[in-house]
Design an enzyme around this catalytic site. Structure first.
Site, PDB file in Angstrom:
ATOM      1  CD1 TRP A 102       4.420   1.004   2.302  1.00 13.67           C
ATOM      2  CD2 TRP A 102       5.192   1.735   4.300  1.00 13.67           C
ATOM      3  NE1 TRP A 102       5.869   1.114   2.232  1.00 13.67           N
ATOM      4  CE2 TRP A 102       6.255   1.692   3.384  1.00 13.67           C
ATOM      5  CE3 TRP A 102       5.302   2.604   5.489  1.00 13.67           C
ATOM      6  CZ2 TRP A 102       7.597   1.821   4.028  1.00 13.67           C
ATOM      7  CZ3 TRP A 102       6.838   2.581   5.866  1.00 13.67           C
ATOM      8  CH2 TRP A 102       7.975   2.343   5.153  1.00 13.67           C
ATOM      9  CG  ASP A 172       0.468   6.510   3.560  1.00  9.74           C
ATOM     10  OD1 ASP A 172       1.025   7.554   2.942  1.00  9.74           O
ATOM     11  OD2 ASP A 172       1.210   5.688   4.270  1.00  9.74           O
ATOM     12  CE  LYS A 196       7.574   6.941  -0.298  1.00  7.95           C
ATOM     13  NZ  LYS A 196       8.736   5.935  -0.590  1.00  7.95           N
TER      14      LYS A 196
HETATM   15  N1  PMP Z   1       3.613   5.273   3.735  1.00  5.95           N
HETATM   16  C1  PMP Z   1       4.063   4.687   2.626  1.00  5.95           C
HETATM   17  C2  PMP Z   1       2.824   4.252   1.576  1.00  5.95           C
HETATM   18  C3  PMP Z   1       5.449   4.688   2.153  1.00  5.95           C
HETATM   19  O1  PMP Z   1       5.769   4.435   0.698  1.00  5.95           O
HETATM   20  C4  PMP Z   1       6.414   4.976   3.193  1.00  5.95           C
HETATM   21  C5  PMP Z   1       7.928   5.351   2.657  1.00  5.95           C
HETATM   22  N2  PMP Z   1       8.154   4.402   1.781  1.00  5.95           N
HETATM   23  C6  PMP Z   1       5.972   5.682   4.278  1.00  5.95           C
HETATM   24  C7  PMP Z   1       4.618   5.602   4.674  1.00  5.95           C
HETATM   25  C8  PMP Z   1       6.796   6.053   5.274  1.00  5.95           C
HETATM   26  O2  PMP Z   1       7.585   7.216   4.933  1.00  5.95           O
HETATM   27  P1  PMP Z   1       8.573   8.120   5.718  1.00  5.95           P
HETATM   28  O3  PMP Z   1       9.709   7.254   5.409  1.00  5.95           O
HETATM   29  O4  PMP Z   1       8.741   9.389   5.050  1.00  5.95           O
HETATM   30  O5  PMP Z   1       8.493   8.292   7.127  1.00  5.95           O
END
Ligand code: PMP
Length: 360
Positions: A102, A172, A196
Site C-alpha cells: 500500500w 493511511d 474494513k
Molecule cells: N490503503 C490500505 C492500507 C488498504 O488496505 C487499502 C485497501 N485494501 C487501500 C489503501 C486502498 O483502498 P481502497 O480500495 O478503498 O481504494
C-alpha cells in the site's frame, strides 16, 4: 442459516448488532416512512444522520476542533492522488516511508505532483517490519511525511507515531482506524477507506487540519479539492448516504462498547490469541517482526504450500471463510477487525491446532 466467521481483509465483517438495526430500519427509518437509502441528502432526516455520524466520530477519536472530517468517495486509492495534489502547496517534494504494497501505491501516485523521497524502506527484508525512525532521512522542507499505519497485505503495523516536527504527518489508516486510540493532533491528515473497520465500501474518511485546506497549487479540479468538501460539510454533491448511515451505527456501537481504549484492549487480546498459537506452532508461521505485528491482519504460512487447499476447505466446512492470503504473498491471512468476535479467533485457533495435530 448461521453467520460465518468472515476473515476478509475488506469489505469485511460488520457488527451483527449494526446489521440487525439496519435491517429493522430498512423500510422505515425512525417513523419517516422511508429507507435511509431513499432519503434526499438535503432532507432533515438524512442531515441529522450525517451530522450525528460526524459528531460521534469526533467524540470517539477525540478530533480537535481545528480539524475537518470529510466523508468522501473514491477509496483510499483516490487519496493517494488527492493528498499530493492538495498538500504539496508549491513545495518541491514530500517524504514517504515504504512499508509494503500500500505504501508503494501511495508513492507511485504522488510522483506526478513533485519529488517523492523514500526516506525509509523495509524492502530489504521483504517488508516484514516497520523501519525505526532513527534511520529515516527526513527532509525538513518536505511538504509532508506519509506513512501507512497498517499494511493490510503484509500484516505490519506501526505501534508508535512518527515525530516530524513542523512537517505535517500524513497517515493511511485504512486498515487500523478505530482499532485503538490515537492522538489526532499529531497528524496533518488521516485517511481511511471505510470497508474494513468502519462500514460498507463507498465511503472514504479524511480528517485534515484546517491550515492544510485550500493551499493547493495549482488549484485542483473542484471535486478533488479538499476545500470544496470542507466548505460544504461533505455535501457539495450527493454523499454515499447509506454507507455514512451504517458507519454512524458502528460509531454508536463503539461508543457503547467503551470507546477506543476498550476496543484496543479487546483487539490486543484477540491478536495475542492467534500470535501465541503461531509462535508455539511447528507447522504455522508468521513472518513479521514481533514488535511490528499487525493486530488487524495476520498473515501466516503452513509448513508447505501443499497443505493450503485442504486447510481452506476444512475452514469453510467449519464456517470460516476468506482466509486465503493475498495473491501477491500466498499463504493465509486472518483479518480480525473490531467486528470479529473473540469467538471467531478462538474457533480459528482451535481449527489450526486440530489441523497441525493431524498433518504436523
Ligand atoms: N490503503 C490500505 C492500507 C488498504 O488496505 C487499502 C485497501 N485494501 C487501500 C489503501 C486502498 O483502498 P481502497 O480500495 O478503498 O481504494
Amino acid at each position: 442459516m448461521a453467520r460465518v466467521f468472515n476473515f476478509s481483509a475488506g469489505p469485511a465483517t460488520l457488527p451483527e448488532a449494526v446489521l440487525q438495526q439496519a435491517a429493522a430500519e430498512m423500510l422505515d427509518w425512525n417513523g419517516s416512512g422511508q429507507s435511509v437509502m431513499e432519503m434526499s441528502h438535503r432532507g432533515k432526516e438524512y442531515m441529522a444522520i450525517h451530522a450525528q455520524a460526524e459528531a460521534d466520530l469526533r467524540e470517539l477519536m477525540g478530533i480537535p476542533a481545528n480539524y475537518k472530517v470529510l466523508f468522501l468517495q473514491g477509496g483510499a486509492t483516490l487519496q493517494f492522488s488527492m493528498i499530493p495534489m492538495n498538500l504539496m502547496r508549491g513545495k518541491s517534494g514530500a517524504d514517504y516511508v515504504n512499508t509494503g504494497e500500500w505504501a508503494k501505491k501511495a508513492i507511485k501516485e504522488a510522483k506526478p505532483f513533485g519529488q517523492v523521497n523514500v526516506v525509509a524502506s523495509a524492502e530489504d527484508a521483504n517488508f516484514s517490519y516497520a523501519p525505526a525512525q532513527s534511520g529515516w532521512k527526513l527532509d525538513p522542507n518536505a511538504a509532508y511525511v506519509h506513512y501507512t499505519a497498517n499494511e493490510t497485505i503484509g500484516g505490519v503495523e506501526f505501534h508508535w507515531v512518527p515525530e516530524t516536527g513542523d512537517v505535517p504527518l500524513v497517515c493511511d489508516m485504512s486498515s487500523n482506524i478505530l482499532s485503538k486510540s490515537v492522538d489526532v493532533s499529531k497528524y496533518g491528515l488521516i485517511y481511511a477507506g471505510a470497508q474494513k473497520n468502519i462500514g460498507p465500501a463507498g465511503l472514504t474518511i479524511v480528517i485534515v487540519r484546517d491550515d492544510l485546506i485550500g493551499q493547493a497549487q495549482p488549484k485542483p479540479i473542484t471535486m478533488l479539492d479538499y476545500k470544496t468538501h470542507a466548505d460544504n460539510d461533505s455535501m457539495y454533491n450527493t454523499p454515499p448516504t447509506y454507507s455514512i448511515y451504517i458507519a454512524g451505527l458502528v460509531f454508536q456501537l463503539l461508543k457503547k462498547q467503551g470507546g477506543l481504549v476498550a476496543i484496543e484492549k479487546k483487539n490486543i487480546e484477540k491478536a495475542n490469541l492467534l500470535y501465541d498459537f503461531l509462535d508455539n506452532s511447528q507447522f504455522f508461521k508468521n513472518p513479521v517482526k514481533r514488535e511490528d505485528r499487525s493486530r488487524m491482519n495476520i498473515p501466516f504460512t503452513l509448513k508447505d504450500e501443499s497443505f493450503d487447499e485442504a486447510f481452506l476447505k476444512g475452514a469453510k466446512e467449519r464456517n470460516m471463510i476468506q482466509l486465503k492470503g493475498h495473491r501477491s504473498v500466498g499463504g493465509m491471512r486472518a483479518s480480525i477487525y473490531n467486528a470479529m468476535p473473540v469467538e471467531g479467533v478462538q474457533a480459528l485457533v482451535a481449527y489450526m491446532k486440530e489441523f497441525e495435530a493431524k498433518n504436523g
